[in-house]
Scaffold this motif. Structure first.
Motif, short mmCIF file in Angstrom:
data_model
loop_
_atom_site.label_atom_id
_atom_site.label_comp_id
_atom_site.label_asym_id
_atom_site.label_seq_id
_atom_site.Cartn_x
_atom_site.Cartn_y
_atom_site.Cartn_z
N THR A 92 29.46 65.97 40.12
CA THR A 92 30.03 64.29 40.83
C THR A 92 28.86 63.35 40.55
O THR A 92 29.72 62.33 40.60
N ALA A 93 27.62 64.17 40.90
CA ALA A 93 26.66 62.36 40.64
C ALA A 93 26.83 61.81 39.37
O ALA A 93 26.81 60.40 38.68
N ASP A 94 27.46 63.19 38.11
CA ASP A 94 27.30 62.31 36.70
C ASP A 94 28.81 61.16 36.77
O ASP A 94 28.59 60.27 36.24
N TYR A 95 30.07 61.70 37.41
CA TYR A 95 30.60 61.07 37.59
C TYR A 95 30.92 59.39 37.95
O TYR A 95 30.89 58.51 37.88
N MET A 96 30.21 59.16 39.47
CA MET A 96 29.55 58.91 39.83
C MET A 96 28.93 57.84 38.85
O MET A 96 29.10 56.42 39.08
N GLY A 97 27.76 58.24 38.01
CA GLY A 97 27.21 57.36 37.08
C GLY A 97 28.23 56.97 36.30
O GLY A 97 27.20 55.69 35.77
N MET A 98 29.20 57.66 35.57
CA MET A 98 29.86 57.02 34.97
C MET A 98 30.64 55.63 35.48
O MET A 98 30.80 54.56 34.27
N LEU A 99 30.73 55.78 36.62
CA LEU A 99 31.71 54.06 37.45
C LEU A 99 30.89 53.10 37.40
O LEU A 99 30.96 52.35 37.52
N ALA A 100 29.09 53.90 37.48
CA ALA A 100 28.28 52.41 37.44
C ALA A 100 28.36 51.29 36.76
O ALA A 100 28.12 50.26 36.36
N THR A 101 28.43 52.88 35.36
CA THR A 101 28.39 51.62 34.27
C THR A 101 29.86 50.66 33.62
O THR A 101 29.66 50.04 33.21
N ALA A 153 31.56 54.41 30.92
CA ALA A 153 32.59 55.27 31.36
C ALA A 153 31.58 56.63 30.62
O ALA A 153 31.79 57.93 30.41
N GLY A 154 31.10 56.28 29.53
CA GLY A 154 29.82 56.97 28.80
C GLY A 154 30.59 57.98 27.60
O GLY A 154 31.71 56.84 27.17
N THR A 155 30.45 58.95 28.05
CA THR A 155 32.19 60.10 26.81
C THR A 155 32.99 60.81 27.88
O THR A 155 34.20 60.89 27.72
N GLY A 156 32.64 60.36 29.20
CA GLY A 156 34.23 61.00 29.83
C GLY A 156 33.57 62.32 30.33
O GLY A 156 34.02 62.98 30.96
N ASN A 157 32.44 62.65 30.05
CA ASN A 157 31.86 64.29 30.39
C ASN A 157 30.87 63.91 31.40
O ASN A 157 29.61 63.29 30.66
N PRO A 158 30.48 64.93 32.28
CA PRO A 158 29.75 64.83 33.27
C PRO A 158 28.50 65.81 31.77
O PRO A 158 29.22 66.33 30.97
N TYR A 159 27.22 65.27 31.94
CA TYR A 159 26.43 66.58 31.40
C TYR A 159 25.30 65.93 30.44
O TYR A 159 24.67 66.11 29.34
N PHE A 160 26.21 64.27 29.70
CA PHE A 160 25.59 63.70 28.92
C PHE A 160 25.03 62.51 29.34
O PHE A 160 25.85 61.45 29.78
N THR A 161 24.67 61.88 28.52
CA THR A 161 23.54 60.90 28.85
C THR A 161 24.36 59.24 28.18
O THR A 161 25.45 59.47 27.79
N THR A 162 24.31 58.20 28.68
CA THR A 162 25.08 56.98 28.25
C THR A 162 23.76 56.65 26.73
O THR A 162 24.35 56.56 26.51
#
Length: 259
Positions: A92-101, A153-162
């Motif tokens: 959940t935290a990673d998806y929130m981070g993707m939305l921030a990007t 939104a990064g790669t669209g997957n959690p556990y992967f950084t920008t």
């Protein structure tokens, strides 16, 4: 590997351009910047004058005919790892981070288009009312038409950084190099803001970055860049006209390559 006051881009490209040439060393690049770079003097969120300054840098490089992709982090708004450390479920935290990007990408798009630079935001998480979905062939076509492309939104997957997302997209787009804009003028063996005796590298190999745990990008991003022989150029975003100069082999920077 060497240390000193200036770095070197790919030698053959610069030699063919000539020492006094203004021709960029690469035709297509990916610019990776952190979300924190958009904060300016603030502690959180966006600082519009800073966003505009970076947009001006991108416009200057775009005017030289370079095809530009961008990946912007989201740490100025929300960082998934920090949320996870505070007890939030990691996915959940990673998806929130993707939305921030995505928010940062839209802010940069607005700044660039206000300067007359046509820009498209492509998100790994579909949100049709806000931006385009990421489709590789569509992204390539935008670049060929002279548009700046911002991957969100990064790669669209959690556990992967920008960082990993930037390396992946740069590989998919056949970019000549990743240009990572930071707050310092290259790669050091320790934080130069805390250690005045920190050693600066002009050039360092992927393996040395991993072995010495140099803070360039995360290990997955470095390994992916190594596997695709994709150079990473680390430079300061604070240097006036730094981006356009560095792409032409001028100023201070560190090159991460096979060595």
């Amino acid at each position: 590997m060497t240390d000193g006051s200036s770095g070197n881009l790919e030698t053959t490209r610069l030699q063919s351009a000539g020492p006094e040439s203004t021709r960029p060393a690469y035709d297509r690049i990916l610019l990776k910047i952190s979300g924190e770079a958009l904060m300016g003097p603030g502690q959180f969120g966006l600082h519009p004058p800073t966003v505009e300054r970076i947009a001006q840098e991108v416009k200057g490089l775009h005017a030289l005919g370079v095809e530009i992709c961008m990946v912007i982090g989201g740490g100025n708004i929300f960082r998934g790892l920090q949320g996870s450390a505070q007890g939030m479920e990691r996915t959940t935290a990673d998806y929130m981070g993707m939305l921030a990007t995505v928010m940062n990408a839209l802010a940069m798009q607005s700044a660039l288009e206000s300067l007359g630079v046509h820009t498209r935001v492509l998100s790994a998480i579909p949100m049709a009312q806000v931006c385009e979905p990421y489709i590789r062939r569509r992204a390539v076509r935008h670049l060929e038409k002279g548009r700046v492309v911002i991957f969100a939104a990064g790669t669209g997957n959690p556990y992967f950084t920008t960082d990993t997302a930037a390396t992946l997209r740069a590989s998919e787009m056949s970019c000549g190099a990743i240009f990572k804009g930071t707050q310092v003028d290259g790669v050091y063996d320790s934080d130069p803001k805390k250690n005045p005796d920190a050693k600066r590298y002009d050039r360092v190999s992927y393996d040395e970055v991993l072995q010495k745990n140099l803070k360039v990008m995360d290990a997955a991003a470095i390994a992916l860049a190594r596997d695709n022989a994709l150079p990473i150029i680390v430079f300061s975003l604070d240097a006036p006209n730094g981006l356009a100069g560095v792409v032409r082999g001028r100023g201070k920077f560190t090159t991460v390559d096979p060595g």
